[in-house]
Motif scaffolding. Structure first.
Motif, PDB file in Angstrom:
ATOM      1  N   MET A 595       0.826  -1.215   0.000  1.00 39.76           N
ATOM      2  CA  MET A 595       0.000   0.000   0.000  1.00 39.76           C
ATOM      3  C   MET A 595       0.858   1.263   0.000  1.00 39.76           C
ATOM      4  O   MET A 595       0.430   2.320  -0.486  1.00 39.76           O
ATOM      5  N   VAL A 596       2.061   1.154   0.553  1.00 43.07           N
ATOM      6  CA  VAL A 596       2.944   2.327   0.605  1.00 43.07           C
ATOM      7  C   VAL A 596       4.178   2.125  -0.294  1.00 43.07           C
ATOM      8  O   VAL A 596       5.213   2.752  -0.099  1.00 43.07           O
ATOM      9  N   HIS A 597       4.060   1.246  -1.272  1.00 41.45           N
ATOM     10  CA  HIS A 597       5.154   0.964  -2.206  1.00 41.45           C
ATOM     11  C   HIS A 597       5.401   2.171  -3.102  1.00 41.45           C
ATOM     12  O   HIS A 597       4.530   3.011  -3.304  1.00 41.45           O
ATOM     13  N   THR A 598       6.582   2.249  -3.658  1.00 42.31           N
ATOM     14  CA  THR A 598       6.896   3.376  -4.549  1.00 42.31           C
ATOM     15  C   THR A 598       6.213   3.239  -5.916  1.00 42.31           C
ATOM     16  O   THR A 598       6.061   4.228  -6.636  1.00 42.31           O
ATOM     17  N   ASN A 599       5.804   2.026  -6.248  1.00 41.07           N
ATOM     18  CA  ASN A 599       5.121   1.798  -7.529  1.00 41.07           C
ATOM     19  C   ASN A 599       3.616   1.956  -7.332  1.00 41.07           C
ATOM     20  O   ASN A 599       2.988   1.194  -6.606  1.00 41.07           O
ATOM     21  N   VAL A 600       3.028   2.943  -7.991  1.00 38.11           N
ATOM     22  CA  VAL A 600       1.618   3.264  -7.759  1.00 38.11           C
ATOM     23  C   VAL A 600       0.686   2.135  -8.187  1.00 38.11           C
ATOM     24  O   VAL A 600      -0.385   1.924  -7.587  1.00 38.11           O
ATOM     25  N   LYS A 601       1.065   1.360  -9.214  1.00 40.56           N
ATOM     26  CA  LYS A 601       0.214   0.246  -9.643  1.00 40.56           C
ATOM     27  C   LYS A 601       0.098  -0.820  -8.558  1.00 40.56           C
ATOM     28  O   LYS A 601      -0.961  -1.431  -8.371  1.00 40.56           O
ATOM     29  N   LEU A 602       1.198  -1.054  -7.842  1.00 37.91           N
ATOM     30  CA  LEU A 602       1.169  -2.011  -6.732  1.00 37.91           C
ATOM     31  C   LEU A 602       0.344  -1.456  -5.574  1.00 37.91           C
ATOM     32  O   LEU A 602      -0.377  -2.205  -4.900  1.00 37.91           O
ATOM     33  N   GLN A 603       0.417  -0.146  -5.354  1.00 36.29           N
ATOM     34  CA  GLN A 603      -0.414   0.484  -4.325  1.00 36.29           C
ATOM     35  C   GLN A 603      -1.904   0.307  -4.650  1.00 36.29           C
ATOM     36  O   GLN A 603      -2.708  -0.034  -3.773  1.00 36.29           O
ATOM     37  N   LEU A 636      -3.345   3.841   7.469  1.00 34.05           N
ATOM     38  CA  LEU A 636      -2.587   3.870   6.212  1.00 34.05           C
ATOM     39  C   LEU A 636      -3.434   4.455   5.091  1.00 34.05           C
ATOM     40  O   LEU A 636      -2.967   5.259   4.288  1.00 34.05           O
ATOM     41  N   LEU A 637      -4.682   4.039   5.050  1.00 33.01           N
ATOM     42  CA  LEU A 637      -5.599   4.537   4.013  1.00 33.01           C
ATOM     43  C   LEU A 637      -5.784   6.049   4.140  1.00 33.01           C
ATOM     44  O   LEU A 637      -5.810   6.775   3.139  1.00 33.01           O
ATOM     45  N   GLN A 638      -5.909   6.521   5.388  1.00 32.81           N
ATOM     46  CA  GLN A 638      -6.091   7.965   5.604  1.00 32.81           C
ATOM     47  C   GLN A 638      -4.865   8.751   5.138  1.00 32.81           C
ATOM     48  O   GLN A 638      -4.986   9.841   4.560  1.00 32.81           O
ATOM     49  N   GLN A 639      -3.676   8.155   5.339  1.00 25.99           N
ATOM     50  CA  GLN A 639      -2.447   8.816   4.871  1.00 25.99           C
ATOM     51  C   GLN A 639      -2.396   8.888   3.338  1.00 25.99           C
ATOM     52  O   GLN A 639      -1.869   9.838   2.765  1.00 25.99           O
ATOM     53  N   LEU A 640      -3.002   7.878   2.710  1.00 32.20           N
ATOM     54  CA  LEU A 640      -2.965   7.810   1.247  1.00 32.20           C
ATOM     55  C   LEU A 640      -3.957   8.762   0.585  1.00 32.20           C
ATOM     56  O   LEU A 640      -3.971   8.885  -0.642  1.00 32.20           O
ATOM     57  N   LEU A 641      -4.767   9.439   1.364  1.00 34.82           N
ATOM     58  CA  LEU A 641      -5.701  10.417   0.788  1.00 34.82           C
ATOM     59  C   LEU A 641      -4.970  11.582   0.132  1.00 34.82           C
ATOM     60  O   LEU A 641      -5.555  12.340  -0.647  1.00 34.82           O
ATOM     61  N   SER A 642      -3.697  11.707   0.458  1.00 33.14           N
ATOM     62  CA  SER A 642      -2.905  12.783  -0.153  1.00 33.14           C
ATOM     63  C   SER A 642      -2.257  12.351  -1.472  1.00 33.14           C
ATOM     64  O   SER A 642      -1.463  13.086  -2.055  1.00 33.14           O
ATOM     65  N   ALA A 643      -2.602  11.147  -1.932  1.00 34.44           N
ATOM     66  CA  ALA A 643      -2.003  10.617  -3.162  1.00 34.44           C
ATOM     67  C   ALA A 643      -2.330  11.492  -4.361  1.00 34.44           C
ATOM     68  O   ALA A 643      -3.444  11.997  -4.494  1.00 34.44           O
ATOM     69  N   ASN A 644      -1.352  11.664  -5.237  1.00 32.52           N
ATOM     70  CA  ASN A 644      -1.554  12.468  -6.450  1.00 32.52           C
ATOM     71  C   ASN A 644      -2.248  11.688  -7.559  1.00 32.52           C
ATOM     72  O   ASN A 644      -2.930  12.255  -8.408  1.00 32.52           O
ATOM     73  N   ASP A 645      -2.065  10.355  -7.565  1.00 32.07           N
ATOM     74  CA  ASP A 645      -2.668   9.533  -8.607  1.00 32.07           C
ATOM     75  C   ASP A 645      -4.178   9.435  -8.383  1.00 32.07           C
ATOM     76  O   ASP A 645      -4.640   9.008  -7.312  1.00 32.07           O
ATOM     77  N   THR A 646      -4.955   9.801  -9.389  1.00 37.51           N
ATOM     78  CA  THR A 646      -6.419   9.864  -9.219  1.00 37.51           C
ATOM     79  C   THR A 646      -7.035   8.481  -9.021  1.00 37.51           C
ATOM     80  O   THR A 646      -7.996   8.320  -8.260  1.00 37.51           O
ATOM     81  N   VAL A 647      -6.482   7.463  -9.719  1.00 34.91           N
ATOM     82  CA  VAL A 647      -7.021   6.102  -9.568  1.00 34.91           C
ATOM     83  C   VAL A 647      -6.791   5.608  -8.145  1.00 34.91           C
ATOM     84  O   VAL A 647      -7.693   5.054  -7.508  1.00 34.91           O
ATOM     85  N   LEU A 648      -5.563   5.806  -7.636  1.00 39.71           N
ATOM     86  CA  LEU A 648      -5.253   5.391  -6.273  1.00 39.71           C
ATOM     87  C   LEU A 648      -6.130   6.150  -5.278  1.00 39.71           C
ATOM     88  O   LEU A 648      -6.681   5.554  -4.340  1.00 39.71           O
TER      89      LEU A 648
END
Length: 660
Positions: A595-603, A636-648
């Protein structure tokens, strides 16, 4: 039978040769030469009377007069022009080694006689070509004497062109300076020298990148070899010379030495090959032109498009399929033989159509509109001629890349029947392209999918997955993956039963990453549909989870790990199957790491799996959410709300909305 004593009691020719009476040797040799020319019966009788060892003895003996040695080589050359059995006798007697040794002479006429005999031997189908390469001094010496005369040039280029069969042979000739030595011969005033030289360049460069690049950069009198070849494409040159030069340029292009966008290829070579396909050319040039065109454009979409709109090539090739005359004599071949031109034209047309339609839907449509094409393809696959079978399957494979044609034209023709027959009973050489075609016929929208299933496609494909050849293993697992997509549970169970779990999971350790990807794709397709997921996981759940962990812990590229995470996402979609993940804290921690991998597809893949696990409409969601919350996944999910990738971001938002 040859008489050993003539009427007046004089010693016969053969006895004279075998005797120690030196004065009679030359006269008897000339008599034998005149007797055997053009007379196979006389050749056989001379051989059976044991003359060959004597002639070889003279050729190798430098104390024997050179005129006699020359006549001996001429007679051997005449014997070689008899039957294949004659050549076998000469080879078995050690003739090749003796003649090669004879080339060290300073007498040009003797050298020429030796070379003519060697040329005839090496033009035969079972020639001992390795003898050219066994002694490292042979090739340098042949190159050294190449320029002695038109005869030496013609013979040596013919020998080279017929003895160059492997990459090792190509490299040996190139390493010994063949390219520089052959370049001047492209400008020879002798047609008989230019033609074998062109053939020599073709076989030297065929599918050999390093030799092709060496040839393309070599020069003679300040001109590059491609430019010298370009001159020979001129319409004032003999037609077969244009064809041979176009083939050389094609091989240089496919060898990476000339770019496909070069005008030499796009404007000159391509147009020459298309011109060779016309009715005003010989049948041999028609076949060679279409085959070489197919090879030139095979992997280049631009060349395919240019060819498709050039001089009505599709209509021209369609006429090949209607040629009905069964047999004619191949007049250019040294050993005249009967050729089935109807079959030769068909296979050439099929190959050209396959290359033309490799990428473009519009071109495929034009090809498929050829009158009765599908019937020709079906008949071609049913033909006893392997080349026709191969061409027909290649053409079918190219056309089967079209979704539209699979849904329409293929529905009206039972192409799967002869294809399945070839898969079961055809030559092993057909298996790669036939199995690739079968993969396309098994796509979910193909009308032939059910028929192939009933005809035993699963068994055929499962066997392929155990083959030592990587391309066949790939096609086997690829076909099963296509078969499993949106299939009924009964078909999925049959796939697993036939391939066996041991073999299925062994493929996850395959050295070919493409095989591994398709194996994961098969497992993913098997685990689709909630009921199917639960049923299959109940039987194979432990093995599947072990396989998932095995891949996630291995050193694999991101694409492979993404597919593996997608399998977990499917497992998490089952009602009961998701417990295989929830009960395995090691897997849950791996999901958190991805979920916190550097590769967005894996996230994205890992987050999708979590989303399925916490889906609040499914029974037991509250307890699963509580466990994952305790593990820190909600944070972890709440931290990922700042993700730039729209799909993620959307996946994260959806997962968080499930938590109550």
């Amino acid at each position: 039978m040859l008489q050993t004593m003539d009427v007046d009691g004089r010693v016969g020719m053969v006895d004279s040769i075998l005797s120690e009476n030196k004065e009679k040797w030359l006269e008897s040799m000339i008599q034998i030469k005149n007797r055997v020319i053009g007379n196979n019966k006389q050749k056989d009788e001379i051989i059976h009377q044991g003359v060959i060892p004597r002639l070889l003895q003279w050729i190798i003996d430098e104390d024997i007069p050179v005129e006699l040695r020359t006549e001996s080589a001429i007679v051997l050359g005449s014997l070689a022009k008899g039957t294949p059995e004659n050549i076998n006798c000469l080879v078995d007697s050690g003739c090749v080694a003796v003649l090669l040794k004879g080339l060290s002479s300073n007498n040009v006429k003797f050298i020429e006689a030796c070379l003519r005999c060697l040329r005839t031997i090496f033009l035969s189908e079972n020639s001992p070509l390795d003898q050219i390469y066994q002694d490292p001094t042979v090739i340098p010496h042949l190159i050294n004497i190449l320029s002695k005369s038109f005869c030496t040039q013609e013979c040596i280029t013919t020998i080279f062109s017929n003895c160059c069969k492997t990459a090792e042979h190509q490299n040996a000739l190139s390493r010994n300076g063949a390219i520089a030595a052959l370049a001047p011969l492209l400008c020879s005033s002798s047609y008989k020298v230019q033609m074998p030289t062109l053939k020599c360049f073709a076989v030297l460069c065929y599918e050999n990148e390093s030799v092709s690049k060496a040839a393309a950069t070599a020069t003679y009198n300040g001109e590059s070899i491609p430019n010298l070849l370009l001159r020979l494409l001129s319409r004032d040159k003999p037609s077969e010379m244009q064809m041979a030069a176009a083939k050389c340029l094609t091989y240089l292009c496919r060898g990476g030495a000339i770019p496909t966008h070069c005008p030499t290829i796009q404007n000159k070579t391509l147009s020459t090959l298309i011109r060779m396909c016309k009715k005003d050319r010989t049948l041999e040039e028609n076949v060679e032109g279409a085959e070489t065109l197919a090879y030139l454009i095979e992997e280049d979409a631009t060349l395919q498009t240019l060819a498709s709109i050039s001089d009505h090539i599709i209509k021209t090739l369609a006429d090949y399929l209607r040629y009905t005359s069964v047999q004619q004599i191949n007049t250019r071949s040294t050993n005249k033989k009967v050729v089935n031109w109807s079959n030769e034209l068909k296979q050439a047309a099929f190959r050209a159509f396959a290359s033309l339609g490799a990428n473009d839907e519009e071109i495929r449509k034009k090809i498929i509109e050829t009158e009765n094409l599908m019937e020709h393809i079906v008949n071609g696959m049913n033909c006893s001629d392997l080349k026709v079978q191969m061409g027909a399957v290649r053409c079918l494979h190219s056309l089967s890349r079209s979704v539209q044609q699979l849904r329409t034209t293929f529905q009206d023709h039972t192409v799967w029947k002869p294809l399945m027959n070839l898969m079961n009973n055809g030559s092993k050489d057909l298996l790669p392209v036939a199995s690739s075609t079968l993969c396309n016929l098994l796509l979910e929208f193909s009308p032939g999918k059910e028929a192939c299933l009933e005809a035993g496609a699963i068994n055929i494909l499962a066997k392929l997955t155990s083959r030592p050849e990587g391309n066949l293993r790939l096609n086997g697992i690829w076909g099963l993956m296509n078969m499993a997509f949106q299939a009924d549970l009964s078909v999925k169970v049959q796939i697993v039963d036939v391939i066996g779990t041991d073999q299925l999971f062994q493929l996850l350790s395959d050295p070919d990453p493409a095989v591994l990807i398709k194996t994961l794709g098969l497992i993913r397709n098997l685990l689709a549909g909630r009921t199917d997921i639960d049923h299959l996981m109940k039987i194979y759940g432990n093995q599947i989870m072990q396989a998932v962990v095995f891949i996630l812990e291995g050193e694999h590229v991101a694409e492979i790990k993404e597919q593996t995470l997608c399998i977990l996402t499917n497992v998490a979609d089952g009602d009961e199957a998701k417990e295989y993940i929830m009960g395995n804290e090691d897997v849950l921690k791996k999901l958190m790491a991805y979920m916190v991998h550097t590769n967005v597809k894996l996230q994205i893949a890992a987050t999708s799996c979590i989303s399925n696990l916490v889906w609040n409409e499914q029974e037991g969601a509250y307890n699963r959410q509580a466990k994952l919350r305790d593990l820190g996944i909600q944070k972890l999910l709440q931290q990922l709300l700042s993700a730039n990738d729209t799909v993620l971001f959307d996946k994260v938002k959806t997962a968080l909305q499930q938590f109550t």
